[in-house]
Scaffold this motif. Structure first.
Motif, PDB file in Angstrom:
ATOM      1  N   ASP A 113       0.889  -1.160   0.000  1.00  0.00           N
ATOM      2  CA  ASP A 113       0.000   0.000   0.000  1.00  0.00           C
ATOM      3  C   ASP A 113       0.927   1.210   0.000  1.00  0.00           C
ATOM      4  O   ASP A 113       1.915   1.230   0.735  1.00  0.00           O
ATOM      5  CB  ASP A 113      -0.903  -0.012   1.249  1.00  0.00           C
ATOM      6  CG  ASP A 113      -1.930   1.089   1.255  1.00  0.00           C
ATOM      7  OD1 ASP A 113      -1.533   2.269   1.352  1.00  0.00           O
ATOM      8  OD2 ASP A 113      -3.133   0.792   1.166  1.00  0.00           O
ATOM      9  N   SER A 116       0.798   3.931   1.340  1.00  0.00           N
ATOM     10  CA  SER A 116       0.866   4.667   2.599  1.00  0.00           C
ATOM     11  C   SER A 116       1.432   3.832   3.746  1.00  0.00           C
ATOM     12  O   SER A 116       1.461   4.280   4.882  1.00  0.00           O
ATOM     13  CB  SER A 116      -0.526   5.181   2.985  1.00  0.00           C
ATOM     14  OG  SER A 116      -1.404   4.095   3.242  1.00  0.00           O
ATOM     15  N   ARG A 146      -2.683  -3.733   5.607  1.00  0.00           N
ATOM     16  CA  ARG A 146      -3.617  -3.612   4.480  1.00  0.00           C
ATOM     17  C   ARG A 146      -2.907  -4.037   3.203  1.00  0.00           C
ATOM     18  O   ARG A 146      -1.759  -3.652   2.962  1.00  0.00           O
ATOM     19  CB  ARG A 146      -4.122  -2.177   4.327  1.00  0.00           C
ATOM     20  CG  ARG A 146      -4.965  -1.681   5.482  1.00  0.00           C
ATOM     21  CD  ARG A 146      -5.783  -0.448   5.078  1.00  0.00           C
ATOM     22  NE  ARG A 146      -4.997   0.590   4.438  1.00  0.00           N
ATOM     23  CZ  ARG A 146      -4.396   1.582   5.070  1.00  0.00           C
ATOM     24  NH1 ARG A 146      -4.474   1.662   6.385  1.00  0.00           N
ATOM     25  NH2 ARG A 146      -3.706   2.499   4.400  1.00  0.00           N
ATOM     26  N   GLY A 187      -3.813  -4.004  -0.869  1.00  0.00           N
ATOM     27  CA  GLY A 187      -4.790  -3.567  -1.846  1.00  0.00           C
ATOM     28  C   GLY A 187      -5.981  -2.880  -1.213  1.00  0.00           C
ATOM     29  O   GLY A 187      -7.115  -3.002  -1.706  1.00  0.00           O
ATOM     30  N   GLY A 188      -5.736  -2.186  -0.099  1.00  0.00           N
ATOM     31  CA  GLY A 188      -6.806  -1.454   0.577  1.00  0.00           C
ATOM     32  C   GLY A 188      -7.632  -2.292   1.529  1.00  0.00           C
ATOM     33  O   GLY A 188      -8.495  -1.760   2.238  1.00  0.00           O
ATOM     34  N   LYS A 189      -7.380  -3.613   1.607  1.00  0.00           N
ATOM     35  CA  LYS A 189      -8.161  -4.499   2.475  1.00  0.00           C
ATOM     36  C   LYS A 189      -7.331  -4.921   3.684  1.00  0.00           C
ATOM     37  O   LYS A 189      -6.129  -5.162   3.568  1.00  0.00           O
ATOM     38  CB  LYS A 189      -8.612  -5.732   1.693  1.00  0.00           C
ATOM     39  CG  LYS A 189      -9.546  -5.412   0.528  1.00  0.00           C
ATOM     40  CD  LYS A 189      -9.964  -6.682  -0.209  1.00  0.00           C
ATOM     41  CE  LYS A 189     -10.904  -6.360  -1.364  1.00  0.00           C
ATOM     42  NZ  LYS A 189     -11.308  -7.590  -2.101  1.00  0.00           N
ATOM     43  N   ARG A 190      -8.000  -5.025   4.830  1.00  0.00           N
ATOM     44  CA  ARG A 190      -7.332  -5.448   6.063  1.00  0.00           C
ATOM     45  C   ARG A 190      -7.026  -6.940   6.003  1.00  0.00           C
ATOM     46  O   ARG A 190      -7.926  -7.756   5.795  1.00  0.00           O
ATOM     47  CB  ARG A 190      -8.213  -5.136   7.270  1.00  0.00           C
ATOM     48  CG  ARG A 190      -8.309  -3.647   7.595  1.00  0.00           C
ATOM     49  CD  ARG A 190      -9.551  -3.316   8.414  1.00  0.00           C
ATOM     50  NE  ARG A 190      -9.741  -4.147   9.565  1.00  0.00           N
ATOM     51  CZ  ARG A 190      -9.374  -3.841  10.826  1.00  0.00           C
ATOM     52  NH1 ARG A 190      -8.792  -2.674  11.059  1.00  0.00           N
ATOM     53  NH2 ARG A 190      -9.617  -4.658  11.819  1.00  0.00           N
TER      54      ARG A 190
END
Length: 401
Positions: free
Chosen positions: A301, A303, A378, A380-383
């Motif tokens: 990710d 970030s 995370r 791909g934006g998923k936890r």
């Protein structure tokens, strides 16, 4: 340490008694030791002083190695002192730059001055606290080219000096001072000297990056995976073309990443077989993108300071983990999975998710003889919860062969 304790310690009897004591161990029966020393005729004040110093010497071994056996310390001075391995790096800069006489302003117990003097450079160490200055004088006594001055850094006599090192005091009565104008000396004063002399300034690694001047080389240093300082270097002690650096010191020796500026992040991509956690110095220096590209890796990710690759590569700049399984970050499902794998010892790491690892570990009711690392993050934006094993050097070599 107060003046009376210092006088007891610096007496002939005090130094002889201190050097006669066996190495301090936390398991020592301190009450019995005190009784034996008192029975031998030593005063309560002297016994307290030498035992306190013996304990500090043992604690200092991790920073100073065998040098600690012949040094004196205060609790605060030891806590704030530069590790000898790092101080040697500082001193080397002045030596390579051709500096002959360094003023160490705010020298503390004298760690950096010791390393500078050991390279046959003249050093004047200035310390405003009288007790600390006396201890620095003791520690630097073996070096004829070192002198200690009790005084303020901002009023120090710099006649003949051709290099400056500063470690501004950032605490007042152990309270952290957040405003650089309140430091002693102030950051503006330090920057003013940097305009006139080859200068090094030791700062905390978490300093506001907006305070870093454009003309400074900023080097974040980690020792044993702990980021210990930010060094700002100016003039001839700064290296041409380098504005960002991450210096990693460990069992491998020393290794460094350098760049002319913060590196651009690498693009995010899919989770591979291996995950890398960059050393804190690399993260602080914002050189994650450069390291990811060196390892042919992609960010999980943009970030989050984790990246992943399909092959393991040995590097001193990151810890490598092999991904064993990839789960949704769901506590109930994880509890069942860990139980089925008989994992009773679990290291938990997390980035990009608001979870307290200690509380989360307790909720998993771990049982079993196996161990693993759980990385909560995370992708791909998923936890996700990534079950992993640390990749050892031998394993890494095999993976890259």
């Amino acid at each position: 340490m107060n003046q009376s304790e210092l006088r007891e310690l610096l007496s002939t009897e005090g130094l002889r008694l201190l050097d006669s004591l066996p190495a301090w161990h936390s398991s020592d029966e301190i009450v019995r030791t005190i009784a034996e020393l008192r029975k031998a005729g030593h005063s309560p004040g002297l016994v307290a002083a030498v035992l306190s110093q013996s304990k500090l010497r043992a604690k200092a071994a991790s920073k100073f190695g065998p040098f600690a056996e012949r040094m004196l310390f205060t609790e605060a001075g030891l806590e704030q002192a530069t590790r000898l391995s790092v101080a040697a790096q500082h001193a080397g800069r002045f030596s390579k730059a051709g500096v002959k006489w360094v003023a160490d302003l705010g020298c503390g117990i004298g760690a950096d001055a010791l390393a500078i003097a050991a390279l046959d450079l003249n050093v004047t160490a200035v310390e405003r606290d009288e007790t600390t200055a006396a201890i620095a004088a003791f520690n630097l006594a073996p070096w004829h080219n070192a002198q200690v001055v009790h005084g303020d850094a901002e009023s120090a006599d710099l006649a003949g000096i051709d290099g400056i090192y500063l470690d501004p005091a950032r605490r007042d009565a152990r309270v952290r001072l957040t405003n650089p104008a309140d430091w002693t000396p102030s950051l503006d004063f330090a920057f003013g000297l940097a305009e006139r002399y080859p200068t090094g300034i030791k700062l905390g690694p978490g300093i506001d990056r907006d305070l870093i001047p454009d003309n400074a080389e900023a080097q974040w240093v980690s020792v044993g995976r702990e980021v210990v300082e930010l060094g700002l270097w100016f003039g001839t002690v700064a290296r041409p073309g380098i504005r960002r650096a991450a210096l990693v010191i460990g069992d491998h020796g020393t290794a460094e990443l350098t760049a002319a500026a913060d590196s651009e992040d690498e693009a995010a991509g899919e989770l591979g077989q291996y995950l890398y956690e960059p050393d804190g110095s690399v993260i602080r220096a914002r050189l994650i993108g450069d390291l990811a590209r060196q390892l042919n890796a992609r960010m999980l990710d943009t970030s989050i300071a984790y990246f992943s690759a399909d092959a393991a590569v040995a590097t001193p700049f990151a810890t490598c983990f092999e991904i064993v399984a990839d789960f949704a970050l769901d506590k109930r499902s994880l509890k069942k999975e860990l139980a089925s794998r008989k994992i009773g010892t679990l290291e938990i790491k997390k980035r990009g998710v608001d979870i307290d690892p200690a509380t989360f570990r307790t909720s998993l009711s771990l049982k079993g003889e196996n161990s693993a690392t759980l990385i909560l993050t995370r992708v791909g934006g998923k936890r996700r919860a990534l079950l992993a094993q640390r990749t050892t050097f031998a394993e890494t070599s095999a993976a890259t062969a």
